[in-house]
Design an enzyme around this catalytic site. Structure first.
Site, PDB file in Angstrom:
ATOM      1  N   GLU A 131      16.256  14.169 -16.715  1.00  0.00           N
ATOM      2  CA  GLU A 131      17.592  14.193 -17.335  1.00  0.00           C
ATOM      3  C   GLU A 131      17.705  13.326 -18.587  1.00  0.00           C
ATOM      4  OE1 GLU A 131      20.329  13.263 -14.192  1.00  0.00           O
ATOM      5  OE2 GLU A 131      19.682  14.946 -12.947  1.00  0.00           O
ATOM      6  N   GLU A 238      15.740  21.941  -7.805  1.00  0.00           N
ATOM      7  CA  GLU A 238      16.831  21.341  -7.026  1.00  0.00           C
ATOM      8  C   GLU A 238      17.896  22.390  -6.717  1.00  0.00           C
ATOM      9  OE1 GLU A 238      18.263  17.662  -8.736  1.00  0.00           O
ATOM     10  OE2 GLU A 238      16.297  17.170  -9.583  1.00  0.00           O
TER      11      GLU A 238
END
Length: 328
Positions: A131, A238
């Site tokens: 991220e 995810e």
């Protein structure tokens, strides 16, 4: 599980699940049968595995890795460098001042050497950097303490260190909102530059925290095709399909309605049908959870709200969504 097909035996790509240590007991009925790999949901994140400069806590991660080896499952490591869930001592000296570039690089290298080195040949893949891309605006990278102290090359340095620690591990850049065009293009740009600079990056992790409407199937398809041009592995790392749109703040439901379950089943079918059509690029899909009794989406982003994003219900029975995935 008589009469219930195994997820992991049904697809060309690997099927995994993210777990907490307690799930090794509470979800043992589902894990070895349906999943070929596991990801520690939190147990390998910096603040849990390395809370203080001279202290490592390996117990939870070790238990997960031992379980995987016992059941002939693979392990994805998550995650080595992230702006979140990293203790302040990493970025500050004893007087509370920001550390220098060289000091932070030394901490990064030591941490990666220790953690990736401990699980060398046991963890087959790592989310090395997590991220780092900004969601909005023109700037490519988000602001973070890693970036402030080291510079934009903190990403490349993390990959170099991870590759040195385990030359056989598959190394991923991992991010969310990865299907939205603006962020997708920034991710492609970043990874293209890493490849051009001969940084050892091997894969793109598309997190896949999606809901019933967003991103669209067209956006998912366009993202896969964009990442495929890089010539790297793609994994959905995810995956969960929230019952609620991001701006839906309802807290009144104790159970999903039949309409919600039907919508979710259709959505899972459509998503997996699309992913299967790109299995020449996609090497793995990891669900961010196992069943609806334990999910990070409970109370997030809305406090006091239950969510039901998985293929198995709170009693671990397959939902309509499970059968739609199998039949996709």
């Amino acid at each position: 599980m008589t009469g219930i097909p195994s997820l992991k035996s049904h697809f060309a790509f690997a099927i995994g699940a993210a777990i907490a240590p307690d799930n090794l007991k509470t979800h043992d009925d589902l894990l070895p049968y349906h999943f070929g790999s596991i990801t520690p949901e939190n147990a390998m994140k910096f603040e849990l595995i390395h809370p203080h400069p001279e202290q490592y806590r390996f117990e939870a991660a070790d238990a997960i890795v031992a379980y995987a080896l016992k059941h002939h499952m693979r392990v994805r490591g998550h995650t080595l460098v992230w702006h979140n869930q990293t203790p302040n001592w990493v970025f500050e000296d004893a007087s509370g001042e920001s550390v220098s570039r060289d000091a932070l690089l030394a901490t990064m290298k030591s941490h990666i050497d220790t953690v990736a080195g401990r699980y060398r040949h046991k963890v087959y893949a790592w989310d090395v950097v997590n991220e780092a891309i900004s969601d909005e605006g023109e700037e490519r990278l988000r602001s973070s303490k890693w970036r402030s102290a080291i510079g934009d090359d903190f990403i490349a340095q993390a990959f170099y260190y991870a590759h040195q620690a385990d030359t056989d591990a598959v190394l991923f850049y991992n991010d969310y909102n990865e299907c939205f065009p603006q962020k997708r293009d920034k991710i492609v740009s970043l990874v293209k530059d890493l490849i051009q600079d001969k940084v050892p990056v091997h894969g793109i992790g598309m997190q896949g925290h999606w809901n019933m409407e967003s991103p669209t199937l067209e956006q998912i398809q366009e993202a896969i095709e964009a990442y495929a041009t890089l010539g790297l592995q793609i994994q959905i790392t995810e995956l969960d399909l929230s019952m609620f749109a991001f701006n839906d703040k309802r807290t009144d439901l104790q159970h999903p309605t039949q309409q919600m379950l039907d919508m979710q089943a259709t959505r899972y079918h459509d998503v997996f049908a699309l992913l299967k059509s790109y299995d020449r690029y996609i090497s793995g899909i990891t669900f961010w959870g196992i069943a609806d009794d334990y999910t990070w989406l409970d109370n997030f982003p809305v406090r006091g709200r239950k969510n039901w994003p998985m293929l198995f219900d709170a009693q671990h029975a397959p939902k309509a969504a499970f059968w739609e995935v199998i039949n996709s």
